[in-house]
Write a protein that holds these residues in place. Sequence first.
Motif, PDB file in Angstrom:
ATOM      1  N   ARG B 217       0.962  -0.986  -0.130  1.00 19.47           N
ATOM      2  CA  ARG B 217       0.463  -0.258   0.242  1.00 19.47           C
ATOM      3  C   ARG B 217       0.442   1.217   0.110  1.00 19.47           C
ATOM      4  NH1 ARG B 217      -2.859   1.324   5.715  1.00 19.47           N
ATOM      5  NH2 ARG B 217      -1.366   0.630   7.245  1.00 19.47           N
ATOM      6  N   TYR B 482      -1.516  31.791   1.089  1.00 18.31           N
ATOM      7  CA  TYR B 482      -1.081  31.848   2.680  1.00 18.31           C
ATOM      8  C   TYR B 482      -2.567  31.836   3.130  1.00 18.31           C
ATOM      9  CZ  TYR B 482       2.888  34.148   1.428  1.00 18.31           C
ATOM     10  OH  TYR B 482       4.422  34.492   0.786  1.00 18.31           O
ATOM     11  N   PRO B 483      -2.704  31.081   4.619  1.00 15.98           N
ATOM     12  CA  PRO B 483      -3.897  30.663   4.908  1.00 15.98           C
ATOM     13  C   PRO B 483      -4.551  31.746   6.178  1.00 15.98           C
ATOM     14  CG  PRO B 483      -1.979  29.779   6.267  1.00 15.98           C
ATOM     15  CD  PRO B 483      -1.798  30.171   5.058  1.00 15.98           C
ATOM     16  N   ILE B 484      -4.763  33.182   5.554  1.00 14.78           N
ATOM     17  CA  ILE B 484      -4.778  34.209   5.966  1.00 14.78           C
ATOM     18  C   ILE B 484      -6.346  34.292   5.506  1.00 14.78           C
ATOM     19  CG2 ILE B 484      -4.991  36.117   7.054  1.00 14.78           C
ATOM     20  CD1 ILE B 484      -1.523  36.169   5.761  1.00 14.78           C
ATOM     21  N   ARG B 532       2.280  27.508   7.624  1.00 11.03           N
ATOM     22  CA  ARG B 532       2.680  26.711   8.977  1.00 11.03           C
ATOM     23  C   ARG B 532       1.892  25.148   8.193  1.00 11.03           C
ATOM     24  NH1 ARG B 532      -2.071  29.923  10.376  1.00 11.03           N
ATOM     25  NH2 ARG B 532      -3.795  29.422   9.930  1.00 11.03           N
ATOM     26  N   ALA B 536      -0.237  16.137  10.628  1.00  9.60           N
ATOM     27  CA  ALA B 536       1.118  14.859  10.142  1.00  9.60           C
ATOM     28  C   ALA B 536       1.082  14.702   8.651  1.00  9.60           C
ATOM     29  CB  ALA B 536       2.039  14.510  11.718  1.00  9.60           C
ATOM     30  N   PRO B 537       1.975  13.250   8.769  1.00 11.67           N
ATOM     31  CA  PRO B 537       1.314  12.803   7.400  1.00 11.67           C
ATOM     32  C   PRO B 537       0.746  11.222   8.332  1.00 11.67           C
ATOM     33  CG  PRO B 537       3.816  12.674   7.604  1.00 11.67           C
ATOM     34  CD  PRO B 537       3.150  13.869   8.409  1.00 11.67           C
ATOM     35  N   ARG B 538       0.190  10.866   7.511  1.00 10.95           N
ATOM     36  CA  ARG B 538      -0.778   9.494   8.840  1.00 10.95           C
ATOM     37  C   ARG B 538      -0.109   8.487   9.215  1.00 10.95           C
ATOM     38  NH1 ARG B 538      -2.310   5.479   4.971  1.00 10.95           N
ATOM     39  NH2 ARG B 538      -0.656   5.806   2.950  1.00 10.95           N
ATOM     40  N   ASP B 539      -0.352   7.775  10.700  1.00 12.87           N
ATOM     41  CA  ASP B 539      -0.245   6.843  11.033  1.00 12.87           C
ATOM     42  C   ASP B 539       0.400   6.203  10.138  1.00 12.87           C
ATOM     43  OD1 ASP B 539       1.035   7.644  13.188  1.00 12.87           O
ATOM     44  OD2 ASP B 539      -0.992   7.170  14.253  1.00 12.87           O
ATOM     45  N   ILE B 540       1.291   4.822   9.570  1.00 13.64           N
ATOM     46  CA  ILE B 540       1.255   3.338   8.838  1.00 13.64           C
ATOM     47  C   ILE B 540       1.600   2.026   9.987  1.00 13.64           C
ATOM     48  CG2 ILE B 540       2.332   2.211   7.679  1.00 13.64           C
ATOM     49  CD1 ILE B 540       0.989   4.356   5.958  1.00 13.64           C
ATOM     50  N   ARG B 541       0.454   1.134  10.211  1.00 11.84           N
ATOM     51  CA  ARG B 541       0.756   0.180  11.145  1.00 11.84           C
ATOM     52  C   ARG B 541       1.284   0.301  10.546  1.00 11.84           C
ATOM     53  NH1 ARG B 541      -4.471   1.208  13.639  1.00 11.84           N
ATOM     54  NH2 ARG B 541      -4.115   2.993  14.212  1.00 11.84           N
ATOM     55  N   VAL B 618       6.561  10.594  11.580  1.00  6.22           N
ATOM     56  CA  VAL B 618       5.703  11.129  12.325  1.00  6.22           C
ATOM     57  C   VAL B 618       4.988  12.133  13.754  1.00  6.22           C
ATOM     58  CG1 VAL B 618       2.803  10.798  12.970  1.00  6.22           C
ATOM     59  CG2 VAL B 618       4.351   9.539  10.836  1.00  6.22           C
ATOM     60  N   ASP B 622       3.979  16.058  13.644  1.00  2.00           N
ATOM     61  CA  ASP B 622       2.973  16.357  14.910  1.00  2.00           C
ATOM     62  C   ASP B 622       3.806  17.347  15.941  1.00  2.00           C
ATOM     63  OD1 ASP B 622      -0.060  15.609  14.947  1.00  2.00           O
ATOM     64  OD2 ASP B 622       0.867  14.214  16.890  1.00  2.00           O
ATOM     65  N   ASP B 626       1.616  21.284  16.033  1.00  3.53           N
ATOM     66  CA  ASP B 626       1.734  21.838  17.251  1.00  3.53           C
ATOM     67  C   ASP B 626       1.643  23.246  17.286  1.00  3.53           C
ATOM     68  OD1 ASP B 626      -0.369  19.806  18.305  1.00  3.53           O
ATOM     69  OD2 ASP B 626       0.561  18.487  19.181  1.00  3.53           O
TER      70      ASP B 626
END
Lengths: 324, 638
Positions: B217, B482-484, B532, B536-541, B618, B622, B626
């Motif tokens: 995947r 810009y996220p303003i 900003r 975070a990139p997604r967790d991968i189990r 990750v 993260d 924050d």
Amino acid sequence: MSTDGIGKAYDAHSGSVADINLALVAALNSVGLNAEAVMVSTREHGFVNKLYPVINDFNYVIAKVNIGDESYLLDATDPLLPFGILPMKCINDKGRVFPLSKPSYWIDLTGLPQKEKTTYNYELTLQENGKFKGTMTRYSSGYSAYKTRKAIKKFNSTDEYIESIGEKFPKLKILKADITGVDSLENVVAETYQIELTAFDGLDHTRLSFNPMIFNRITTNPFKLNERDYPVDWGMASDERYVVLIHVPSQYTVESAPATVGYALPNGGGKYLISVDSNSDNITYSSVLNFSKGIYDADEYPYLKEFYNKVILAEKSDIVLKKK
Amino acid sequence: MKRNTAILLILMLLGTTTFAQQNYSASLIPPELMPYASAVVRSQEVTIQVKGLDEVMYHEKKAITILNKNGEDAARITLFYDGLSAVKDVKGVCYDEFGKPISKFSEGKMEDEYAYDGFSLFLDRRVKRYVPPVTSYPYTIEYEYDIRNKQSLDFDQWEPVDRFGLAIEKSSFTFICKPDYRIRYKEFNLADKVIEGTTKEGLKTYSWHVANVKAFRQEPFSPELDTYTPSVKVAPEKFSFGGMTGTFTNWQQLGKWMYDNLQRTQTELSPATMQLARDLVKDIPDPKMKAKKIYEYMQQSTHYVSVQVGIGGLQPISAGDVDRVHYGDCKGLANYTKALLNAAGVDSWYCEVKAGQKYNTSLLPNFASADQSNHIILCLPFKNDTTWLECTDQYCPFGYLGDFTDDRTVLAWTPEGGKLIHTPKFTPQQSLESRKAVFAVSDAGELSGEMTTSFKGSQYDNRYSEVTESSTERLKQIKEQYPINNLEIEKLDLKQDKSLDPVTTEYIKLSASEYASATNGRISFLVNPANRILNAPRDIRNRRTNVQIVRGYTDEDEITYTLPAGYKLERLPLNKHIEKPFGRFEARIEFKGDKLVYKRKFELLDGTYNKDTYQDLVDFYDAVADADAYSAELVKGN
């Protein structure tokens, strides 16, 4: 648009969109219902010219069945669509209806009764280790339920779907999950997750602040232009509700919480409400974000933009807990 | 109603005779192949037979079960062909979930069209396509076809796992040739090595196979798929291509043949154009500056148009033709530039490269073959100052290779033969985005001020689309950057300094009402308005692949806010410092008088890291997200 004819499509159990939906019209008529074929142009394909008939303006066929005073629009090509709900791609301006024995006529495809409706329920307890633990439930109905079913069916198993949700948010751990209502299309899809959410480093702080809109907070306005020439077309009305109940640890009290607010768009176009209720042990935050129309004209645009500004400002406020 | 129809159809199908040789019921797929699979290859047999240097037969027979919508692409059949190849004898059957045949198709049912790639003006490649008209899952499609090739320079690579979400029950590859026909081959990620044999007709065979390969995947920061999936590349020793023959066993020989037969013959310019080139540089003594002059002339007088014709897409159109029509594809423009440089007395090398922004793929140093590149650039071999030219971009600074061709091994076609050379790499420190802003926040929460940002190294092109747009469209796009909320741009100035160390500079004078929420003597606002990291990139189990950061970079932000008098900070000031093998992050604020100074530095370091590092990455992102969400809470105090 029909490639092999409906007889062949019916026999082969496969065919083009027109084959399938014309077969549906024929089947409905054969059992004595009044059904008509409707030619439409999908969103990608653009609007149809209403002044001159141009066959290439159309690229899709759906069915319309009239029962009593009501009529329903149907698309049989997607087995996940419930009765009377059209896929987003077909909700585009106008379609041309072709009854069997009468002249053809236009039908408006905007303002259909279908709606996206989602409700989130959180019940969380803030634990000594600084993590929230509890349940998160999402109920989706109407078109939202269709979207959720489609998202689930993209995976081979519900477990893989659940894993993908857990992976999206690094702070979230899904301990247990239960999803109901996926298979019967008329039902609400209910996803219940037992979760743990990393929030603070332990509980030894004088103040703890967190935002109650845990995953779905709107932080940037989708509307950036000062003016707009085209309508905002969301296809259908929508309604999103949140209820977050937090159990506050005994050594803390609620110092400040978001203010209760209410905003509305002109002419009943939509509303946004927050209400907050707290006592010594619990705090309940609930919000409603509702758009009652699928399409907003260009002259409604400034209101829509300002409405989003207000939502963003309101959702900036945190809940602050203070050590007793 | 619908259910009744389904039952009726099943009853009707039971009545038809089945002609399946094999049972393709989806329930027979081994359960261990199901995780993360959206399609499963039930069986695949690929055969390449070299009958002669100008007759190579490619045969494939494949049965694939599509499990869900994500696997739909794996069911599409797309067969390319051109002047040197022809598709023959396509036939196939679609089966339902239970392995019952539902429809058949053959070549006549396929769409046949120009292999239009979305940007070419003209190309002589065509494609036959077939998309199974099945809408319910799972279903299986079984098909076979032949392709006859009139060239033996490159053979299709066997690559059974060619996409994510694809599991393999079994797949095999057989290469058949005369006993004296010599090949070289390279195996990648194969547990079982080659099996050599002889057919009963006395032909030599090489075969490879894989079985029960689980689906991969997509994992964020993973290396390119073909670096960890099984495949085999085969290259000829003797070959024929477009009526010419040749021999090679290494890059030196291949580059020599390419130079002599495909490129050298295309460089002729009219005497007038050669004179023009000489005139352009007659007062410039320095060869590098001569080259710059020629390059800029080429950029002004031509534009890139993809025209994929010529022998097998490998030969450039002649320099004289490009000079006449003022456009060309990458081969045509590079070759034309080379011819102009040559007229001006500057030596250059025509280089093939595997271009692509996402990965910096090098040509395989120990395995020469003609199918590893997709783009052409020029190399100017100045002593101790090798300079590179991208010839398809009218905006590109002289000597600049961006992230499309940076940091990878390419092959130069030279009169002495092929040479492998590595293109330059920008260090994370060189790829710098640096921002300085001076803002004021009013009592009512309005943000206003000026912000200047410079972009260097591989970040030089961060404003590429804005630079090339009209001014109204440019303004719209910058607003999107810009996220303003409520961002109003009073003045925008975008400049590009195209010197040898190019810099893009963006100056913005802006205001944004209600940027801060200001009520009852409290003001709160996000101290990082411009840069900003939101998630975070997604967790991968159970991650399976190593972590690869292809390109490192550095972002620096420094913002000084002037606040209304009399406020004090209610929250602990931001002070974050993270140091990891793959990156560093620093963010802090200082508040003194009415000035709040925010400083942020984000550094990502390129490299390949163990897969266990991923969780750390990750967590790093993260923590950065924050810190980037820190809002300054100020209260009017006594």
